[in-house]
Design a protein around this motif. Sequence first.
Motif, short mmCIF file in Angstrom:
data_model
loop_
_atom_site.label_atom_id
_atom_site.label_comp_id
_atom_site.label_asym_id
_atom_site.label_seq_id
_atom_site.Cartn_x
_atom_site.Cartn_y
_atom_site.Cartn_z
N SER A 50 0.84 -1.20 0.00
CA SER A 50 0.00 0.00 0.00
C SER A 50 0.88 1.25 0.00
N VAL A 51 0.77 1.99 -0.98
CA VAL A 51 1.59 3.20 -1.17
C VAL A 51 0.73 4.42 -0.90
N ARG A 52 1.18 5.22 0.00
CA ARG A 52 0.45 6.44 0.31
C ARG A 52 0.75 7.52 -0.76
N ALA A 53 -0.35 8.12 -1.24
CA ALA A 53 -0.19 9.17 -2.27
C ALA A 53 0.31 10.45 -1.63
N PRO A 54 1.21 11.15 -2.26
CA PRO A 54 1.71 12.42 -1.69
C PRO A 54 0.59 13.47 -1.66
N PRO A 55 0.66 14.46 -0.79
CA PRO A 55 -0.38 15.50 -0.72
C PRO A 55 -0.47 16.28 -2.05
N THR A 56 -1.72 16.52 -2.49
CA THR A 56 -1.94 17.24 -3.77
C THR A 56 -1.79 18.74 -3.56
N LEU A 57 -1.19 19.37 -4.54
CA LEU A 57 -1.02 20.83 -4.51
C LEU A 57 -1.99 21.46 -5.51
N THR A 58 -2.80 22.43 -5.04
CA THR A 58 -3.76 23.14 -5.90
C THR A 58 -3.21 24.52 -6.22
N PHE A 59 -3.25 24.87 -7.50
CA PHE A 59 -2.77 26.19 -7.95
C PHE A 59 -3.95 27.02 -8.46
N VAL A 60 -4.01 28.31 -8.09
CA VAL A 60 -5.03 29.27 -8.57
C VAL A 60 -4.33 30.27 -9.47
N ARG A 61 -4.83 30.37 -10.69
CA ARG A 61 -4.20 31.26 -11.68
C ARG A 61 -4.92 32.61 -11.66
N HIS A 62 -4.21 33.62 -11.29
CA HIS A 62 -4.78 34.97 -11.26
C HIS A 62 -4.42 35.71 -12.55
N ALA A 63 -5.33 36.67 -12.92
CA ALA A 63 -5.10 37.45 -14.14
C ALA A 63 -3.94 38.41 -13.92
N SER A 64 -3.21 38.65 -14.98
CA SER A 64 -2.07 39.57 -14.92
C SER A 64 -2.13 40.50 -16.13
N HIS A 65 -1.39 41.56 -16.06
CA HIS A 65 -1.40 42.54 -17.14
C HIS A 65 -0.83 41.96 -18.42
N ALA A 66 0.18 41.13 -18.29
CA ALA A 66 0.83 40.57 -19.49
C ALA A 66 -0.05 39.57 -20.21
N GLN A 67 -0.99 38.96 -19.50
CA GLN A 67 -1.84 37.94 -20.11
C GLN A 67 -2.97 38.55 -20.94
N GLN A 68 -3.24 39.85 -20.79
CA GLN A 68 -4.39 40.44 -21.46
C GLN A 68 -4.11 40.83 -22.90
N GLY A 69 -2.91 40.86 -23.31
CA GLY A 69 -2.61 41.19 -24.70
C GLY A 69 -2.08 42.61 -24.81
N ALA A 70 -1.89 43.04 -26.05
CA ALA A 70 -1.25 44.33 -26.31
C ALA A 70 -2.21 45.50 -26.24
N VAL A 71 -3.53 45.22 -26.06
CA VAL A 71 -4.50 46.31 -26.09
C VAL A 71 -4.36 47.20 -24.86
N ASN A 72 -4.13 46.62 -23.72
CA ASN A 72 -4.10 47.37 -22.47
C ASN A 72 -2.72 47.89 -22.10
N LYS A 73 -1.80 47.80 -23.00
CA LYS A 73 -0.47 48.31 -22.67
C LYS A 73 -0.48 49.84 -22.65
N ALA A 74 0.53 50.41 -22.12
CA ALA A 74 0.63 51.87 -22.01
C ALA A 74 0.67 52.48 -23.41
N LYS A 75 -0.09 53.57 -23.58
CA LYS A 75 -0.19 54.22 -24.89
C LYS A 75 0.47 55.60 -24.81
N ASP A 76 0.91 56.06 -25.94
CA ASP A 76 1.47 57.40 -26.06
C ASP A 76 1.04 57.93 -27.42
N GLY A 77 -0.27 58.34 -27.49
CA GLY A 77 -0.83 58.80 -28.76
C GLY A 77 -0.37 60.20 -29.11
#
Length: 258
Positions: free
Chosen positions: A35-62
Amino acid sequence: MVLARLQQPLRVAITSIGRSGSSQICLHEALAQLSVRAPPTLTFVRHASHAQQGAVNKAKDGPGKRLGAKKTGEQYVIPGNIIFRQRGTHWFPGDNCAMGRDHTIYATECGYVKYYKDPAKHPKRQYIGVVFERNQVLPLPPNSMRRRRLGMVATKMEMPEVIETEPQIEVLADGQAVQVQKSTDKERKGEEGRTLRLRPGYMYREANWEIGRAAERAKVKVREFVPGDRWKAWRKSNARKAKTAEKKGLGRSVKAKK
């Protein structure tokens, strides 16, 4: 990785089976050791970040909107010329100026630009106006004369000198003396003795019967009105129409025979 972890428990289980005499007990022990005991499971929560949103929300200099003054003080402008571009009402339209939807102040008359304040109108507001002469100053004093409009210049009217003439005395046939005052102004032919009165509709004009006597006052000979000739023009037009219709009818009949 799983196979490497199971190698050591399997070896121990096999050796225990070979040493013990009871196969049933050895089997239970081997299963327990497996009988092999399974190691404890790790849960990850992915939060939104500025880099993940794409180039639309980047800083502008019109590009800049080119706000600010377009005409300086005492510079000549024509109607429609933009004087000041702004966001908000930092400057308000004064005399001969107006404001657009984007708070742009532009000229409505030809003249010279003036930047000024009017404490009597508002203590803190700044105004932009247009004057018609370079030496004029804004704001205008209260109850001052209105400036020119529609391209007209205010000038002083020169009144003509009135020349008084001595009255002339005319002796009639019966020996009675009558004083006659002759006017120096030349009257147009047919306008002798005209009296203009305010008629309905705020019009200064003569009555209809006076207008009809214009030829008589001008001493112009007019052919006398004959009652029988009242409908002469109407009869002539009817005869002309009948003659034209007859000619058209003859033309159609000739074409039909051919």
